[in-house]
Design an enzyme around this catalytic site. Structure first.
Site, PDB file in Angstrom:
ATOM      1  N   GLU A 134      25.942  14.760  38.429  1.00 47.90           N
ATOM      2  CA  GLU A 134      24.844  15.142  37.137  1.00 47.90           C
ATOM      3  C   GLU A 134      24.517  16.803  38.188  1.00 47.90           C
ATOM      4  OE1 GLU A 134      23.678  11.553  36.074  1.00 47.90           O
ATOM      5  OE2 GLU A 134      21.286  12.764  36.455  1.00 47.90           O
ATOM      6  N   LYS A 136      21.448  18.082  39.885  1.00 49.58           N
ATOM      7  CA  LYS A 136      19.771  18.267  40.020  1.00 49.58           C
ATOM      8  C   LYS A 136      19.118  19.762  39.339  1.00 49.58           C
ATOM      9  CE  LYS A 136      17.618  16.772  44.086  1.00 49.58           C
ATOM     10  NZ  LYS A 136      16.467  17.299  43.970  1.00 49.58           N
ATOM     11  N   ASP A 138      15.666  21.417  38.791  1.00 51.96           N
ATOM     12  CA  ASP A 138      15.010  22.067  39.458  1.00 51.96           C
ATOM     13  C   ASP A 138      13.690  22.526  38.884  1.00 51.96           C
ATOM     14  OD1 ASP A 138      13.570  22.943  42.172  1.00 51.96           O
ATOM     15  OD2 ASP A 138      14.631  24.727  42.198  1.00 51.96           O
ATOM     16  N   TYR A 247      17.319  11.835  32.684  1.00 53.64           N
ATOM     17  CA  TYR A 247      18.169  11.590  33.340  1.00 53.64           C
ATOM     18  C   TYR A 247      18.761  10.139  34.086  1.00 53.64           C
ATOM     19  CZ  TYR A 247      15.460  13.394  36.341  1.00 53.64           C
ATOM     20  OH  TYR A 247      14.402  13.986  38.073  1.00 53.64           O
ATOM     21  N   LYS A 343      22.999  19.401  48.551  1.00 54.87           N
ATOM     22  CA  LYS A 343      21.850  20.750  47.875  1.00 54.87           C
ATOM     23  C   LYS A 343      22.847  21.513  48.586  1.00 54.87           C
ATOM     24  CE  LYS A 343      17.715  20.304  48.426  1.00 54.87           C
ATOM     25  NZ  LYS A 343      16.287  20.521  47.855  1.00 54.87           N
ATOM     26  N   CYS A 437      -8.838  53.019  49.262  1.00 55.32           N
ATOM     27  CA  CYS A 437      -7.834  53.488  49.027  1.00 55.32           C
ATOM     28  C   CYS A 437      -6.797  53.518  50.444  1.00 55.32           C
ATOM     29  CB  CYS A 437      -7.548  54.319  47.658  1.00 55.32           C
ATOM     30  SG  CYS A 437      -5.725  54.968  47.177  1.00 55.32           S
ATOM     31  N   CYS A 440      -6.128  58.237  48.758  1.00 56.60           N
ATOM     32  CA  CYS A 440      -7.053  59.106  48.713  1.00 56.60           C
ATOM     33  C   CYS A 440      -8.414  58.450  49.823  1.00 56.60           C
ATOM     34  CB  CYS A 440      -6.928  58.760  47.466  1.00 56.60           C
ATOM     35  SG  CYS A 440      -8.135  57.114  45.985  1.00 56.60           S
ATOM     36  N   CYS A 455      -7.238  50.778  42.867  1.00 56.33           N
ATOM     37  CA  CYS A 455      -8.483  52.238  43.681  1.00 56.33           C
ATOM     38  C   CYS A 455      -8.645  53.253  41.509  1.00 56.33           C
ATOM     39  CB  CYS A 455      -7.492  53.561  43.671  1.00 56.33           C
ATOM     40  SG  CYS A 455      -7.978  55.189  44.276  1.00 56.33           S
ATOM     41  N   CYS A 460      -5.655  60.563  42.155  1.00 54.10           N
ATOM     42  CA  CYS A 460      -5.400  59.299  43.446  1.00 54.10           C
ATOM     43  C   CYS A 460      -4.145  60.199  43.501  1.00 54.10           C
ATOM     44  CB  CYS A 460      -5.229  57.949  42.964  1.00 54.10           C
ATOM     45  SG  CYS A 460      -4.940  56.972  45.005  1.00 54.10           S
TER      46      CYS A 460
HETATM   47  S1  IVH Z   1      17.905  10.285  39.414  1.00 52.47           S
HETATM   48  C1  IVH Z   1      16.032   7.028  41.972  1.00 52.47           C
HETATM   49  N1  IVH Z   1      18.918  12.754  39.179  1.00 52.47           N
HETATM   50  O1  IVH Z   1      15.591  15.197  42.218  1.00 52.47           O
HETATM   51  C2  IVH Z   1      16.733   8.522  41.357  1.00 52.47           C
HETATM   52  N2  IVH Z   1      17.377  13.041  39.853  1.00 52.47           N
HETATM   53  O2  IVH Z   1      15.021  15.307  45.258  1.00 52.47           O
HETATM   54  C3  IVH Z   1      15.665   9.162  40.875  1.00 52.47           C
HETATM   55  N3  IVH Z   1      16.356  15.307  39.960  1.00 52.47           N
HETATM   56  O3  IVH Z   1      12.708  12.840  42.489  1.00 52.47           O
HETATM   57  C4  IVH Z   1      16.528  10.355  40.223  1.00 52.47           C
HETATM   58  N4  IVH Z   1      17.952  16.262  39.085  1.00 52.47           N
HETATM   59  O4  IVH Z   1      12.228  14.576  40.270  1.00 52.47           O
HETATM   60  C5  IVH Z   1      17.556  12.681  39.482  1.00 52.47           C
HETATM   61  N5  IVH Z   1      20.324  14.998  37.080  1.00 52.47           N
HETATM   62  C6  IVH Z   1      19.028  14.546  38.205  1.00 52.47           C
HETATM   63  C7  IVH Z   1      17.735  15.039  39.046  1.00 52.47           C
HETATM   64  C8  IVH Z   1      16.621  14.346  39.804  1.00 52.47           C
HETATM   65  C9  IVH Z   1      17.000  16.490  39.616  1.00 52.47           C
HETATM   66  C10 IVH Z   1      14.719  15.519  40.819  1.00 52.47           C
HETATM   67  C11 IVH Z   1      13.813  13.846  41.156  1.00 52.47           C
HETATM   68  C12 IVH Z   1      14.193  13.866  41.949  1.00 52.47           C
HETATM   69  C13 IVH Z   1      14.489  14.646  42.700  1.00 52.47           C
HETATM   70  C14 IVH Z   1      14.705  14.498  44.388  1.00 52.47           C
END
Ligand code: IVH
Length: 697
Positions: A134, A136, A138, A247, A343, A437, A440, A455, A460
Site C-alpha cells: 500500500e 506510504k 506522507d 492502515y 522509499k 532597504c 532605496c 520597506c 522605492c
Molecule cells: S504501517 C508497525 N503503513 O510511515 C507498522 N505506516 O516510516 C505500522 N506510514 O510511522 C506502520 N503510510 O507513520 C504503515 N501504509 C502505511 C503507512 C505508514 C505511512 C508511516 C507511519 C510510520 C512511518 C514509518
C-alpha cells in the site's frame, strides 16, 4: 458499507426530510437525520462523490441541531453535531499507546527488498510469502481507539510509547467516523493506526490564504498536517481540510466468547473491513501479491504514478499479509520484521548555502533568498530558494557556509529543511538581516505581530518596478507585450519610470532597441491602447494595494461611481462592504491618504484610463444571478477572461473548483480532471462553449 438499496432508501429519506416531513417521534427524526448526514459525509469525504448539495446538507444539519437543542436528552456522543467543539484545548494530555507505535525499516531498491524477503522466508520456513502493498502516506501518524463501537481516543505518535491526546481535534476530521459497527465483527476494543494528510489542492489554497493574510507559507503538506493536529482551537482545525487514511490494526480485544472472524485474520481483509465500516483505509489502493518480484514490479510502477495522486506519498509499505505469520516473525525494538517501507527516490539533496540576497516585493516586503551550490532534486536543478523571512532563518539556525538539506516535495516550491550543524567547521557566518532597504536604503520596518520586514517608502525603486510588473500582468491590465522583462529593460534604460509612464512611452526610442521591429512596436501600442478601457476592477487590482485581491477589487469597483470617490470613504464605510475586514479597509484608507497615489490616479484619468465604477450597472438580479460557473479546457470562440466577464456581468459567479456548489461547468477542448469530477456530481450541468454562448445571449 451501503448497499444500493440502502442508498436508494436513504435518498428518499433525505428528500422527505428536506421537504419538512418528519418520520414520527423526535427520537425517530433525530435517528433519520443522523443516518442521512452520516451517509452524506461518507459519500463526500470517503467516496469523493457527493449526494447532497451544500445547502441541503446545511439544512439537514441545522434541523438536527435544533431538534437536539429542544430535546437535549436525544444528543448522542456520535451525533454529527458533536464534532463541532466549543472553546480551546488548553493542554494535550500525554497518553500511553496500547502497544508501542514502532516505525518501519526502510528499503531503497530491489536488492534491499530481495534481502528482506529472504530473511522473512527463512524465519517463516515458507518458499513464497503473500504480501500486501500500500502507499506510504506522507503525513502525521495517529492512533485511534474505538471501544464498544465509539471513538474513545485519538492520539499523536509522540515518541512511539506515549503521545498527545488530541481526541477533540481528531473529531474535526470528517473522514474519521465517530462510531463504527466493530461489534458486527465481535470486536470490543480496537486500536487503529493511520496518517492524517492535507491534500495538495487544499494545501495550495491554505498557503494562498496565508499569503493574503501576510503569514509565512507552510513549508509542505506533511508539516501542515502535523501542525494542524496541535492547533488549540478545534474550529480552526476543522477549517484545515484534514483527511485521514487508517492502515493498520495494532491491537484488538473480542467480545466474550466470540472467535476472530476471517475479516481480522489477514491485513488485506482488515483494510477491507475498515472500508466496509466507513473508514478511509487504503482498500482501493492496496495490492496483494505472492513473492518479492511482484512486490518490486508494483512498487516501481506505482512510483511513476506518484505525482498523479491528490496527496503526497513518499514510498510504499509492504506487509506480510497473514497475521499469524506476522506474529511468528515478531519485531525488533525499533520495527516489525513483517513490514518494510520502500522509499521512493529522494526529493531531497544536500548543498552549501553560499549567500543570501534580499529581494523587495511590490508591497515592500523583504524576502531573503538563499543561493546554494546548484543541485539536481527530482529532475530539477535548484540553485536559489526562498528563506521566507527572518524568523524562519533564526528558527532553522541557518548560517552562511552551512551544509543544508533541501527538499522539493511534489508541487511545493523547494525549501531548506534544516542545516546540518554536525558538519560545521567553525568558518560559517551568521546571516545578517539588513536594517535598511537593499535598494532605496530607507530604514526597514516590522509591524508588531508580523514576521516580515518592510520597506515603507512607496517610491522605492524596487517597489515601483514590481508594481509596474503587476500592473501590466494578465489578471490586472493585461498588457501582454509589456511583460516583466520589458518593464525591467525600459526601466533600466530610463524609458519608463512609473505606472502613468506606460501610457507615454517613447516608441521612437524603443524602435531603436534591438528586437523591437515595427510589428512588435505596433503590438505593444495596441495592447497599451486597449488597456485604457479595461474595467475599473482590473485597474484597482493592478494598483497592487496590499490585501486587495481580484475579488476585493471587484467589490470596490462595484461600490463606487468613480475611483477617486473611494478616497473619501471612511473606514466604517469600507467595512460595510461585502467581505471587507479591518485589514483590507485599513490598507485601502492608507493608499488613498497618500497624495502621490491620488496624483497618479488623476494622471491616469487624464491619460484616458477608465476610472468609472460600476454602481448601478451591474445587476445582482441579472439573468444568471445566484448561478455559479466554471470554465475548463480550451475555448475557441471566446477568450476565457471575456467569458468569465459575461457571467459576472449577468450576475453569475465564477468558482475556482468543482464542488456541489457549482451549477455549470463549461467544457472546452482537452478538459481533464474537472470534467471527470463534475460528471460525478448530479447537480452540475455540463455545457459546451456553444451552449454557453446561447445561454448568455
Ligand atoms: S504501517 C508497525 N503503513 O510511515 C507498522 N505506516 O516510516 C505500522 N506510514 O510511522 C506502520 N503510510 O507513520 C504503515 N501504509 C502505511 C503507512 C505508514 C505511512 C508511516 C507511519 C510510520 C512511518 C514509518
Amino acid at each position: 458499507m451501503y448497499t444500493k438499496d440502502t442508498e436508494r432508501s436513504l435518498a428518499t429519506l433525505a428528500k422527505s426530510l428536506l421537504s419538512g416531513k418528519t418520520p414520527g417521534s423526535p427520537e425517530e427524526t433525530a435517528a433519520s437525520l443522523r443516518q442521512v448526514i452520516r451517509h452524506s459525509d461518507w459519500r463526500y469525504y470517503i467516496q469523493d462523490d457527493p449526494v447532497l448539495s451544500d445547502q441541503e446538507y446545511d439544512q439537514l444539519f441545522s434541523q438536527l441541531k435544533k431538534l437536539e437543542e429542544t430535546h437535549p436528552e436525544l444528543v448522542s456522543a456520535d451525533s454529527p453535531t458533536q464534532r463541532v467543539a466549543q472553546g480551546l484545548t488548553k493542554v494535550f494530555p500525554t497518553v500511553q499507546h496500547l502497544v508501542p507505535m514502532l516505525s518501519l525499516e526502510n528499503s531503497y531498491d530491489a536488492d534491499d527488498l530481495i534481502d528482506w524477503d529472504r530473511k522473512a522466508r527463512e524465519i517463516s520456513g515458507l518458499a513464497e510469502i503473500e504480501y500486501c502493498i500500500e502507499p506510504k502516506f506522507d503525513g502525521a501518524s495517529i492512533s485511534l481507539i474505538y471501544e464498544n463501537d465509539l471513538l474513545a481516543r485519538g492520539a499523536t505518535r509522540g515518541d512511539g510509547v506515549q503521545g498527545d491526546e488530541i481526541t477533540t481535534n481528531i473529531r474535526q476530521i470528517r473522514s474519521i467516523p465517530l462510531s463504527a459497527k466493530f461489534s458486527d465483527y465481535g470486536i470490543q476494543q480496537i486500536e487503529l493506526r493511520g496518517e492524517v494528510l492535507i491534500n495538495k489542492t487544499t494545501f495550495a489554497k491554505l498557503n494562498e490564504q496565508r499569503a493574503a493574510e501576510n503569514l509565512p507559507p507552510l513549508a509542505n503538506p506533511r508539516n501542515a498536517a502535523s501542525g494542524s493536529l496541535r492547533i488549540v482551537d478545534p474550529k480552526e482545525v476543522a477549517k484545515r481540510g484534514l483527511e485521514a487514511f487508517l492502515y493498520n490494526m495494532s491491537y484488538h480485544t473480542m467480545n466474550d466468547g466470540i472467535a476472530e472472524p476471517p475479516a481480522i485474520q489477514t491485513h488485506s481483509n482488515t483494510l477491507a473491513m475498515l472500508w466496509q465500516l466507513g473508514f478511509r483505509s487504503p482498500a482501493r489502493e492496496m495490492k496483494v501479491v505472492k513473492g518479492i518480484q511482484a512486490v518490486i514490479d508494483h512498487c516501481l510502477d506505482f512510483e511513476t504514478k506518484r505525482d498523479d495522486l491528490p496527496y503526497e506519498i513518499d514510498g510504499m509499505v509492504i506487509k506480510v499479509n497473514d497475521y499469524e505469520l506476522q506474529d511468528r516473525m515478531g519485531m525488533t525494538t525499533h520495527h516489525p520484521r513483517w513490514a518494510i517501507a520502500f522509499k521512493f527516490k529522494a526529493r531531497q539533496a544536500t548543498s552549501i548555502l553560499r549567500d543570501v540576497e534580499f529581494q523587495v516585493g511590490r508591497t515592500g516586503s523583504i524576502t531573503p533568498v538563499g543561493k546554494i551550490d546548484p543541485v539536481p532534486i527530482g529532475g530539477v536543478i535548484v540553485g536559489s530558494l526562498s528563506l521566507f523571512n527572518e524568523d524562519v532563518i533564526k528558527e532553522k539556525d541557518l548560517r552562511l557556509g552551512d551544509r543544508v538539506l533541501v527538499e522539493r516535495a511534489g508541487d511545493v516550491i523547494p525549501y531548506i529543511v534544516k542545516s546540518i550543524a554536525d558538519l560545521r567547521t567553525g568558518e560559517e557566518k551568521d546571516i545578517v538581516f539588513p536594517k535598511n532597504c537593499p535598494v532605496c536604503k530607507d530604514p526597514l520596518f516590522k509591524p508588531e505581530g508580523e514576521s516580515v520586514w518592510r520597506c515603507v517608502n512607496i517610491n522605492c525603486e524596487a517597489q515601483v518596478v514590481e508594481r509596474m510588473i503587476h500592473f501590466v500582468s494578465k489578471d490586472a491590465m493585461d498588457i501582454r507585450s509589456l511583460g516583466e522583462s520589458n518593464v525591467r529593460k525600459f526601466w533600466s534604460l530610463s524609458l519608463l519610470k512609473d505606472v502613468p509612464g506606460i501610457y507615454t512611452l517613447d516608441f521612437e526610442a524603443i524602435s531603436k532597441l534591438e528586437g523591437f521591429g515595427p510589428k512588435s512596436i505596433s503590438n505593444l501600442q495596441s495592447a497599451i491602447e486597449t488597456s485604457r478601457s479595461q474595467p475599473l476592477h482590473r485597474l484597482i487590482f493592478g494598483l497592487g494595494i496590499r490585501y486587495v485581491g481580484e475579488t476585493t477589487a471587484k467589490t470596490l469597483a462595484n461600490s463606487t461611481e468613480h475611483l477617486l470617490k473611494l478616497a473619501d470613504y471612511t473606514e466604517e464605510q469600507l467595512l460595510a462592504l461585502e467581505d471587507i475586514g479591518p485589514k483590507v479597509a485599513g490598507s485601502v484608507r492608507q493608499f488613498f491618504l497618500n497624495q502621490d497615489n491620488i496624483h497618479m490616479l488623476q494622471k491616469l484619468e487624464e491619460l484616458g484610463l477608465n476610472l468609472k465604477g460600476n454602481t448601478g450597472s451591474r445587476s445582482a438580479e441579472g439573468t444568471l444571478s445566484g448561478q455559479t460557473f466554471l470554465f475548463t479546457g480550451t475555448l475557441h470562440k471566446l477568450k476565457r477572461s471575456d467569458a468569465e466577464a459575461m457571467v459576472e456581468q449577468q450576475g453569475g459567479k465564477i468558482l475556482s473548483g468543482v464542488s456541489s456548489k457549482l451549477n455549470y461547468l463549461i467544457v472546452g477542448d482537452d478538459a481533464g480532471s474537472k470534467l471527470e469530477k463534475a460528471k460525478k456530481i448530479n447537480t452540475v450541468k455540463i455545457l459546451s462553449e456553444d451552449e454557453f454562448i446561447n445561454m448568455v445571449q
